[in-house]
Design a protein around this motif. Structure first.
Motif, PDB file in Angstrom:
ATOM      1  N   THR A  55      93.254   0.307  -4.339  1.00 26.17           N
ATOM      2  CA  THR A  55      92.713  -0.536  -3.695  1.00 26.17           C
ATOM      3  C   THR A  55      92.453  -1.678  -4.252  1.00 26.17           C
ATOM      4  O   THR A  55      92.673  -2.880  -3.801  1.00 26.17           O
ATOM      5  CB  THR A  55      91.433   0.055  -2.750  1.00 26.17           C
ATOM      6  OG1 THR A  55      90.661   0.599  -3.747  1.00 26.17           O
ATOM      7  CG2 THR A  55      91.932   1.141  -1.909  1.00 26.17           C
ATOM      8  N   ILE A  56      91.950  -1.569  -5.644  1.00 30.60           N
ATOM      9  CA  ILE A  56      91.884  -2.721  -6.511  1.00 30.60           C
ATOM     10  C   ILE A  56      92.851  -3.564  -6.595  1.00 30.60           C
ATOM     11  O   ILE A  56      92.944  -4.774  -6.620  1.00 30.60           O
ATOM     12  CB  ILE A  56      90.934  -2.232  -7.759  1.00 30.60           C
ATOM     13  CG1 ILE A  56      89.604  -1.656  -7.465  1.00 30.60           C
ATOM     14  CG2 ILE A  56      90.801  -3.282  -8.759  1.00 30.60           C
ATOM     15  CD1 ILE A  56      88.964  -0.971  -8.777  1.00 30.60           C
ATOM     16  N   LEU A  57      94.117  -2.861  -7.026  1.00 30.58           N
ATOM     17  CA  LEU A  57      95.268  -3.500  -7.106  1.00 30.58           C
ATOM     18  C   LEU A  57      95.709  -4.424  -5.857  1.00 30.58           C
ATOM     19  O   LEU A  57      96.175  -5.302  -6.129  1.00 30.58           O
ATOM     20  CB  LEU A  57      96.258  -2.481  -7.672  1.00 30.58           C
ATOM     21  CG  LEU A  57      97.669  -3.110  -7.773  1.00 30.58           C
ATOM     22  CD1 LEU A  57      97.725  -3.977  -8.943  1.00 30.58           C
ATOM     23  CD2 LEU A  57      98.943  -1.839  -7.959  1.00 30.58           C
ATOM     24  N   ILE A  58      95.461  -3.733  -4.625  1.00 30.88           N
ATOM     25  CA  ILE A  58      95.859  -4.420  -3.478  1.00 30.88           C
ATOM     26  C   ILE A  58      94.989  -5.698  -3.233  1.00 30.88           C
ATOM     27  O   ILE A  58      95.544  -6.857  -2.928  1.00 30.88           O
ATOM     28  CB  ILE A  58      95.558  -3.712  -2.394  1.00 30.88           C
ATOM     29  CG1 ILE A  58      96.643  -2.337  -2.332  1.00 30.88           C
ATOM     30  CG2 ILE A  58      95.927  -4.335  -0.890  1.00 30.88           C
ATOM     31  CD1 ILE A  58      96.316  -1.376  -1.211  1.00 30.88           C
ATOM     32  N   HIS A  59      93.590  -5.666  -3.591  1.00 27.07           N
ATOM     33  CA  HIS A  59      92.827  -6.887  -3.640  1.00 27.07           C
ATOM     34  C   HIS A  59      92.969  -7.927  -4.639  1.00 27.07           C
ATOM     35  O   HIS A  59      93.284  -9.284  -4.130  1.00 27.07           O
ATOM     36  CB  HIS A  59      91.362  -6.346  -3.632  1.00 27.07           C
ATOM     37  CG  HIS A  59      90.750  -5.866  -2.586  1.00 27.07           C
ATOM     38  ND1 HIS A  59      90.744  -4.478  -2.120  1.00 27.07           N
ATOM     39  CD2 HIS A  59      89.827  -6.334  -1.659  1.00 27.07           C
ATOM     40  CE1 HIS A  59      90.238  -4.216  -1.107  1.00 27.07           C
ATOM     41  NE2 HIS A  59      89.713  -5.208  -0.732  1.00 27.07           N
ATOM     42  N   ILE A  60      93.671  -7.444  -5.788  1.00 24.10           N
ATOM     43  CA  ILE A  60      93.980  -8.637  -6.897  1.00 24.10           C
ATOM     44  C   ILE A  60      95.364  -9.297  -6.390  1.00 24.10           C
ATOM     45  O   ILE A  60      95.396 -10.565  -6.429  1.00 24.10           O
ATOM     46  CB  ILE A  60      94.268  -7.906  -8.165  1.00 24.10           C
ATOM     47  CG1 ILE A  60      92.996  -7.174  -8.812  1.00 24.10           C
ATOM     48  CG2 ILE A  60      94.766  -8.463  -9.191  1.00 24.10           C
ATOM     49  CD1 ILE A  60      93.044  -6.509  -9.888  1.00 24.10           C
ATOM     50  N   ILE A  61      96.316  -8.568  -5.756  1.00 28.51           N
ATOM     51  CA  ILE A  61      97.575  -9.323  -5.196  1.00 28.51           C
ATOM     52  C   ILE A  61      97.320  -9.986  -4.078  1.00 28.51           C
ATOM     53  O   ILE A  61      97.715 -11.236  -4.157  1.00 28.51           O
ATOM     54  CB  ILE A  61      98.322  -7.961  -4.711  1.00 28.51           C
ATOM     55  CG1 ILE A  61      98.946  -7.358  -5.802  1.00 28.51           C
ATOM     56  CG2 ILE A  61      99.553  -8.376  -3.893  1.00 28.51           C
ATOM     57  CD1 ILE A  61      99.779  -6.062  -5.620  1.00 28.51           C
ATOM     58  N   LYS A  62      96.293  -9.729  -3.228  1.00 30.37           N
ATOM     59  CA  LYS A  62      95.802 -10.473  -2.193  1.00 30.37           C
ATOM     60  C   LYS A  62      95.064 -11.922  -2.698  1.00 30.37           C
ATOM     61  O   LYS A  62      95.546 -12.878  -2.311  1.00 30.37           O
ATOM     62  CB  LYS A  62      94.732  -9.742  -1.204  1.00 30.37           C
ATOM     63  CG  LYS A  62      94.398 -10.585   0.090  1.00 30.37           C
ATOM     64  CD  LYS A  62      92.994 -10.020   0.750  1.00 30.37           C
ATOM     65  CE  LYS A  62      91.983 -10.593  -0.147  1.00 30.37           C
ATOM     66  NZ  LYS A  62      90.561 -10.255   0.651  1.00 30.37           N
ATOM     67  N   ASN A  63      94.404 -11.739  -3.679  1.00 30.49           N
ATOM     68  CA  ASN A  63      93.927 -12.918  -4.029  1.00 30.49           C
ATOM     69  C   ASN A  63      94.813 -13.808  -4.973  1.00 30.49           C
ATOM     70  O   ASN A  63      94.618 -15.110  -4.771  1.00 30.49           O
ATOM     71  CB  ASN A  63      92.474 -12.538  -5.171  1.00 30.49           C
ATOM     72  CG  ASN A  63      91.338 -11.872  -4.557  1.00 30.49           C
ATOM     73  OD1 ASN A  63      91.014 -12.264  -3.572  1.00 30.49           O
ATOM     74  ND2 ASN A  63      90.884 -10.931  -5.218  1.00 30.49           N
TER      75      ASN A  63
END
Length: 325
Positions: free
Chosen positions: A68-76
């Protein structure tokens, strides 16, 4: 939705770990005197502390959290590439801080951390702040819901008005706090200036507990400056607990209709900005793949009169001609 999964995995990770003092108490040690590495190595050596060691469920939660952290990083990164100003929204900044603190809490920085749930004191504090910021960030996203979002906006409006009153409140807190510090300095609660100010702020809720401070040493002991202390407590109750607190409540209740109207306007503006940002996102995303749009257009124009038999299509050849012809 990704934030909900992040909070669920982060919360599950925190709930499976005890306070660092729990692990220190197993060896009759103190956080201030014994290092985190020493406690970790002792936990690894002693097989009797099997409950403190990680299992497959802990590993699953950890990798779910990192996903989930990786998904948020990609989103940012996508937000930065599309429109740099969108990234500096309050929700994105708080979300980024929560992600960083969750990584600090969950990551095993040393080899002696990999097999145990024990977190060092600094990691534990980062986790405590991170989980708070994470749930507050969720509250910011809730304001976009049509059912309960209006109340979040109303809360924001009330907080803005309360911040205007803070300078007046600080005057009373410093005045009474320093007076209590001078008169009750022989007691632990008011011994330090900072503790006295914090105690005065907590007294705003109505918990004065003046009996404990005036009769702490018993009825037969000498009560020093008790006349003046009584007077200060009475003034504090009249000015703060009765007048100012009721003034704030009356101000909030008296402006409910105006508050709802203001919140509705702010909610509409916020929704319009969200729609505009979404449109910018879609238009920018379309610009990122112009090649595919041109290829689709050319394919349609070149094959308008072509008869296609579905059972005779060579799918590999069709894909090859689409991308490379």
């Amino acid at each position: 939705m990704s934030l909900v999964f992040f909070l669920a995995s982060f919360t599950s990770t925190i709930l499976r770990v005890h306070h660092p003092q729990y692990y220190y108490s197993l060896f009759n040690a103190s956080i201030s005197t014994v290092s985190c590495q020493t406690i970790s190595l002792n936990l690894i050596r002693h097989e009797s502390f099997i409950l403190t060691k990680k299992n497959s469920y802990d590993t699953l939660i950890k990798w779910l959290l990192f996903s989930t952290i990786l998904i948020h990083i990609i989103k940012n990164f996508v937000l930065i590439s599309i429109r740099f100003q969108i990234f500096f929204a309050l929700s994105n900044i708080l979300e980024l801080i929560a992600l960083i603190l969750s990584i600090i809490f969950s990551h095993d920085f040393y080899s002696w951390q990999m097999s145990i749930r024990f977190r060092c004191s600094f990691q534990w504090q980062c986790g405590a702040v991170g989980i708070l910021i994470g749930w507050i960030t969720l509250l910011i996203y809730i304001q976009f819901l049509s059912t309960s979002g209006i109340y979040v906006v109303m809360l924001e409006v009330i907080l803005r008005k309360f911040f205007r009153f803070i300078p007046i409140l600080i005057v009373f807190v410093f005045g009474f706090g320093l007076s209590f510090h001078m008169l009750l300095q022989n007691q632990n609660v008011y011994h330090h200036t900072f503790d006295s100010l914090i105690r005065t702020i907590l007294m705003l809720t109505g918990e004065s507990n003046y009996e404990e401070h005036l009769y702490e040493n018993g009825m037969n002991k000498e009560k020093i400056y008790y006349q003046l202390i009584y007077l200060l407590y009475v003034l504090f109750c009249i000015l703060i607990t009765i007048l100012i607190i009721n003034l704030l409540i009356a101000n909030a209740v008296g402006e409910i209709s105006r508050l709802i109207e203001h919140a509705n306007i702010k909610y509409s503006i916020m929704y319009i900005k969200l729609t505009m940002d979404y449109e910018i996102f879609l238009s920018t995303f379309e610009c990122l793949i112009p090649y595919l749009k041109i290829r689709v257009k050319n394919l349609v124009e070149n094959n308008q009169n072509e008869t296609i038999y579905p059972n005779q299509i060579d799918r590999f050849q069709r894909l090859k001609s689409f991308f490379f012809s």
